[in-house]
Design a protein around this motif. Sequence first.
Motif, mmCIF file in Angstrom:
data_model
loop_
_atom_site.group_PDB
_atom_site.id
_atom_site.type_symbol
_atom_site.label_atom_id
_atom_site.label_comp_id
_atom_site.label_asym_id
_atom_site.label_seq_id
_atom_site.Cartn_x
_atom_site.Cartn_y
_atom_site.Cartn_z
ATOM 1 N N UNK A 203 0.825 -1.216 0.000
ATOM 2 C CA UNK A 203 0.000 0.000 0.000
ATOM 3 C C UNK A 203 0.856 1.261 0.000
ATOM 4 N N UNK A 204 1.966 1.222 0.697
ATOM 5 C CA UNK A 204 2.839 2.404 0.732
ATOM 6 C C UNK A 204 3.488 2.646 -0.624
ATOM 7 N N UNK A 205 3.862 1.583 -1.322
ATOM 8 C CA UNK A 205 4.415 1.754 -2.668
ATOM 9 C C UNK A 205 3.365 2.318 -3.619
ATOM 10 N N UNK A 206 2.141 1.803 -3.534
ATOM 11 C CA UNK A 206 1.071 2.340 -4.377
ATOM 12 C C UNK A 206 0.862 3.829 -4.118
ATOM 13 N N UNK A 210 1.368 7.062 -6.821
ATOM 14 C CA UNK A 210 0.348 8.070 -7.112
ATOM 15 C C UNK A 210 0.847 9.473 -6.762
ATOM 16 N N UNK A 211 1.581 9.581 -5.674
ATOM 17 C CA UNK A 211 2.123 10.869 -5.246
ATOM 18 C C UNK A 211 3.123 11.413 -6.262
ATOM 19 N N UNK A 212 4.021 10.570 -6.722
ATOM 20 C CA UNK A 212 5.015 10.999 -7.704
ATOM 21 C C UNK A 212 4.357 11.331 -9.035
ATOM 22 N N UNK A 213 3.354 10.547 -9.428
ATOM 23 C CA UNK A 213 2.638 10.809 -10.675
ATOM 24 C C UNK A 213 1.960 12.179 -10.638
ATOM 25 N N UNK A 282 9.573 13.743 -13.376
ATOM 26 C CA UNK A 282 9.456 12.518 -14.176
ATOM 27 C C UNK A 282 10.530 11.509 -13.771
ATOM 28 N N UNK A 283 11.732 11.982 -13.575
ATOM 29 C CA UNK A 283 12.811 11.072 -13.205
ATOM 30 C C UNK A 283 12.501 10.321 -11.921
ATOM 31 N N UNK A 284 11.945 11.008 -10.928
ATOM 32 C CA UNK A 284 11.637 10.349 -9.662
ATOM 33 C C UNK A 284 10.591 9.250 -9.854
ATOM 34 N N UNK A 285 9.523 9.567 -10.591
ATOM 35 C CA UNK A 285 8.507 8.548 -10.865
ATOM 36 C C UNK A 285 9.101 7.381 -11.637
ATOM 37 N N UNK A 286 9.891 7.691 -12.664
ATOM 38 C CA UNK A 286 10.416 6.644 -13.532
ATOM 39 C C UNK A 286 11.460 5.786 -12.819
ATOM 40 N N UNK A 327 9.999 4.302 0.127
ATOM 41 C CA UNK A 327 8.976 4.319 1.168
ATOM 42 C C UNK A 327 9.588 4.368 2.565
ATOM 43 N N UNK A 328 10.890 4.539 2.631
ATOM 44 C CA UNK A 328 11.549 4.716 3.921
ATOM 45 C C UNK A 328 11.830 6.184 4.181
#
Length: 329
Positions: A203-206, A210-213, A282-286, A327-328
């Motif tokens: 759930x934290x990764x999801x 969404x946050x980065x997107x 974009x780099x962070x999301x990717x 997520x840390x």
Amino acid sequence: MTPARTPLSRDALAPLARAALGPTRRLDTVTRLHGGSKKGVYRLTLDDASTAIAYVWSPDEDYWDAPPADPRDPFSHASGLDVFTASHERLTALGIRTPSLLFADPTHTHLPADAAIVEDLPGGTLEELLRRDPHAAAGALKDLAATLTAMRAHTAPRFGKVALVDDGGSVHGASCEAVVRDRALRDTEEAAAREPRVAAVHDRLDHRLHELFAAVRPRVRHSVVHGELGPDHVLLDADGRPALIDIEGLMYFDAEWEHAFLQLRFGPHYEALRTDDLDEDRLRLYRLALHLSLVAGPLRLLDGDYPEPGPMRGIAEHNLERALEFVRR
């Protein structure tokens, strides 16, 4: 236990070699090269000691056991002669070095599979040279940086596989970043089913995806990217110039996707390829999406009979640690 797959023999490849290289040449030896997971890559040595490379796309050579590819999905299974030849034509038109295509057989006349013959470049991979003599690789890295600049300069108003976009087709997905996010969500789900450490933070990764997107701003033009451009996918010719291989995944996409992969695979050598005008959001999301892909993909491959499981486990473990860092924080 799944029986080991048998490489193609000299007799099996001889008709293809004759058609490509001439009836007066005799095929002496055949060596299946290591590392390929989607196609068979064979070095053909002829009676005059010259060599060529055979690519064979068949279910027996593809360890992914993937469903039929949907060309409208930019990240669908990139395998087959059609996507290879389209990618080869695009790179050649841009003046980008890739092994010359000597022969293609889409009709399965010489083998019961798609097959092609390309030139055999003598310089080994850039990965080998960086490991052996990083100083000697400086020129190849500079040339590779120029290659990336030329690819980025060629843009299109739509994103997707080169084979599709150059033919006027359209893809699924509203944007590059939406496609990456949705794929990363699926990769998280798939990895969680195989790896308890992913399940524990699913759930934290999801939420982080969404946050980065949400931070990414829209973009309307996209450039040519290789998609998996590690130093093992760069060969050197007799003059030490780089040539791109494993080009079936060539697509119009965001340069940030390419650079996220470059940074991961080139490590400290990435500085020679860095460009300063990339979108950090974009780099962070990717980066996170790429790490999740490189957990889910290798774990899926290890469900089958891939012959080199150790390196795949290492890839999954390294990228799992990198994904968990998101997520840390």
